[in-house]
Design an enzyme around this catalytic site. Structure first.
Site, PDB file in Angstrom:
ATOM      1  N   HIS A 121       0.816  -1.217   0.000  1.00  0.00           N
ATOM      2  CA  HIS A 121       0.000   0.000   0.000  1.00  0.00           C
ATOM      3  C   HIS A 121       0.849   1.267   0.000  1.00  0.00           C
ATOM      4  O   HIS A 121       0.345   2.350  -0.333  1.00  0.00           O
ATOM      5  CB  HIS A 121      -0.984  -0.005   1.182  1.00  0.00           C
ATOM      6  N   ASP A 151       0.242  -7.653   1.477  1.00  0.00           N
ATOM      7  CA  ASP A 151       0.671  -6.260   1.583  1.00  0.00           C
ATOM      8  C   ASP A 151       2.192  -6.123   1.633  1.00  0.00           C
ATOM      9  O   ASP A 151       2.741  -5.386   2.447  1.00  0.00           O
ATOM     10  CB  ASP A 151       0.041  -5.588   2.807  1.00  0.00           C
ATOM     11  N   SER A 225       4.736   2.647   7.966  1.00  0.00           N
ATOM     12  CA  SER A 225       4.378   1.490   7.136  1.00  0.00           C
ATOM     13  C   SER A 225       5.547   1.081   6.251  1.00  0.00           C
ATOM     14  O   SER A 225       6.139   1.907   5.561  1.00  0.00           O
ATOM     15  CB  SER A 225       3.170   1.816   6.257  1.00  0.00           C
TER      16      SER A 225
END
Length: 466
Positions: A121, A151, A225
């Protein structure tokens, strides 16, 4: 005279008590002395364990130093064209204005020649990816491959020097309560290190692809992230992926993709160009007090097999409906997340030793995993399968399950209209793939109506209730 005697006795007792208290408090040989050394308590003399918060126990400087130079800042540049429907309608204007959007995140260098792992993402739909190292040098990155389900994305930069990198650790050996560090770039603040403990393992957060997170209370915020979760030796045990928050910022817990899963995905992308998924070939659900009571069994932990997929390794090895899986190889299985997390580290044709309970007796068989593409599930007489690359390209989608065949007598007359359609959601829950759909449908009764949203063979969105 009597009063004087009483005062004399009280004075002597007071002196004794004061001297005794002083002895206990300040004598280094006394059991409760308050010297300047850290307080260490024994958990249990039998096991000779010491628990404490001394400086040597909490020294993370070496692990931090090893990691910050291998964690990078990732800038994702996307461009999209914005049109004006009023201009198109009244003046036939067909042009549009190009707008640039920038997103940021983190990544971890995993080899000295510039391979970088991050979250999918973080780089999704990127027109351009820029990597900034801890020494402020910047490079354009090439996207090597992604796995949207887990992911994870793999990038590559070409630097004219050998780069610092973080070695993979074994996430299966991580223990709850173990100290960990989260390293990343929250809010564009480079090389940020936070500490915490592993709060839980194999954490299942829903019906999406990732169902086996490492949960930690190390502070993780937007921008973290794709960053590193490392142990106190500086080994990579997870890729920080998400937080649980009502505000969008850290409020107590964060979650990371285990390093064993991430490593397997990266190796697949580098060797095969895509992710090789193996499946056990069973459907069912995890046991708990409520489920066990409904099934009429005493066991409250493990994975209960409700259905065995035809021609799968599980069927060929003799697993049956009603068996309860309690171990895969040396990994104990208490929940569905335990099972899916371990299988996600394996490939087709890998063998797994399955330990299960049948009629209260423990048995073990070796099961050869089969390809995920052959995994199907059936509900209400509708057989479903995963979509392939051509389906994704044709309909411009990256998820969904295809109707393979219709065995329901009431729907036989609609076979031509339904066969080949791609289901996007079931009761408003995204139909990511067969595994997530199978888990969702196992919770529903055969007599319960469900609402399907799908794309038909002409590319039209249709909705039906069956």
């Amino acid at each position: 005279m009597k009063n004087i005697s009483q005062l004399f006795i009280v004075s002597i007792l007071s002196g004794v008590l004061t001297l005794g208290a002083y002895k206990l408090a300040f004598d280094s040989n006394a059991p409760f002395s308050f010297d300047k050394s850290p307080v260490i308590t024994r958990a249990n003399d039998t096991f000779n364990k010491r628990v404490g918060l001394s400086a040597s126990v909490l020294d993370f400087t070496e692990a931090a130093e090893k990691t910050i130079h291998s964690v990078v800042h990732v800038k994702n540049v996307t461009r999209r064209t914005v049109t004006n429907p009023m201009l198109e309608f009244f003046y036939g204007y067909k042009g549009g204005q190009s707008q640039e959007q920038i997103g940021t995140g983190s990544g971890v260098i995993i080899s000295e020649d510039g391979y970088i792992v991050t979250n999918n993402h973080v780089v999704k739909d990127a027109s351009e990816i820029e990597i900034t190292l801890n020494n402020k040098k910047s490079y354009k990155a090439k996207l090597i491959g992604t796995d949207s389900k887990m992911d994870i994305a793999l990038l590559k930069i070409d630097a004219n020097e050998k780069l610092s990198y973080t070695a993979f650790g074994d996430s299966d050996n991580v223990k709850v309560g173990e100290w960990v560090l989260a390293v990343g770039n929250p809010y564009n603040l480079t090389s940020t290190v936070t500490a915490g403990i592993v709060s839980a393992k194999a954490r299942n957060l829903g019906d999406n692809g990732i169902q086996s997170f490492i949960q930690t209370d190390a502070a993780v915020n937007p921008g973290n992230s794709g960053g590193a979760l490392v142990d106190t030796n500086g080994n990579l045990i997870g890729i920080n992926t998400m937080i649980s928050s009502m505000t969008g910022s850290y409020v107590g817990y964060s979650f990371a993709v285990p390093s064993n899963i991430a490593r397997k995905i990266i190796e697949d992308i580098m060797e095969y160009g895509n992710v090789q998924r193996g499946i056990l070939g069973v459907e069912g659900g995890e046991l708990n007090a409520s489920a066990s009571k409904e099934l009429g069994i005493a066991q409250t932990e493990g994975f209960y097999i409700n259905r065995v997929t035809k021609n799968s390794g599980a069927e060929k090895s003799g697993l049956q409906k009603g068996d309860i899986i309690i171990r895969l190889d040396n990994q104990n299985i208490s929940t569905f997340a335990d099972l899916s997390g371990y299988i996600n580290t394996k490939r087709p044709n890998d063998k797994v030793e399955v330990t299960f309970l049948r009629d209260g007796k423990s048995k073990s068989v070796a099961v050869t995993l089969t390809k995920n593409e052959f995994f199907t599930t059936e509900f209400k007489g509708i057989e479903l399968e995963n979509i392939d690359v051509s389906d994704k390209k044709k309909f411009k989608i990256d998820y969904g399950v295809k109707i393979k065949s219709i065995n329901n007598e009431n729907l036989k007359q609609y076979t031509d209209e339904l066969k080949g359609n791609i289901i996007l959601s079931i009761d408003n829950v995204k139909a990511t793939d067969i595994e997530s759909v199978s888990k969702l449908l196992n919770k529903k009764d055969e007599n319960q109506s469900i609402r399907l949203e799908m794309i038909n063979k002409s590319g039209e969105i249709i909705r039906i209730i069956i």
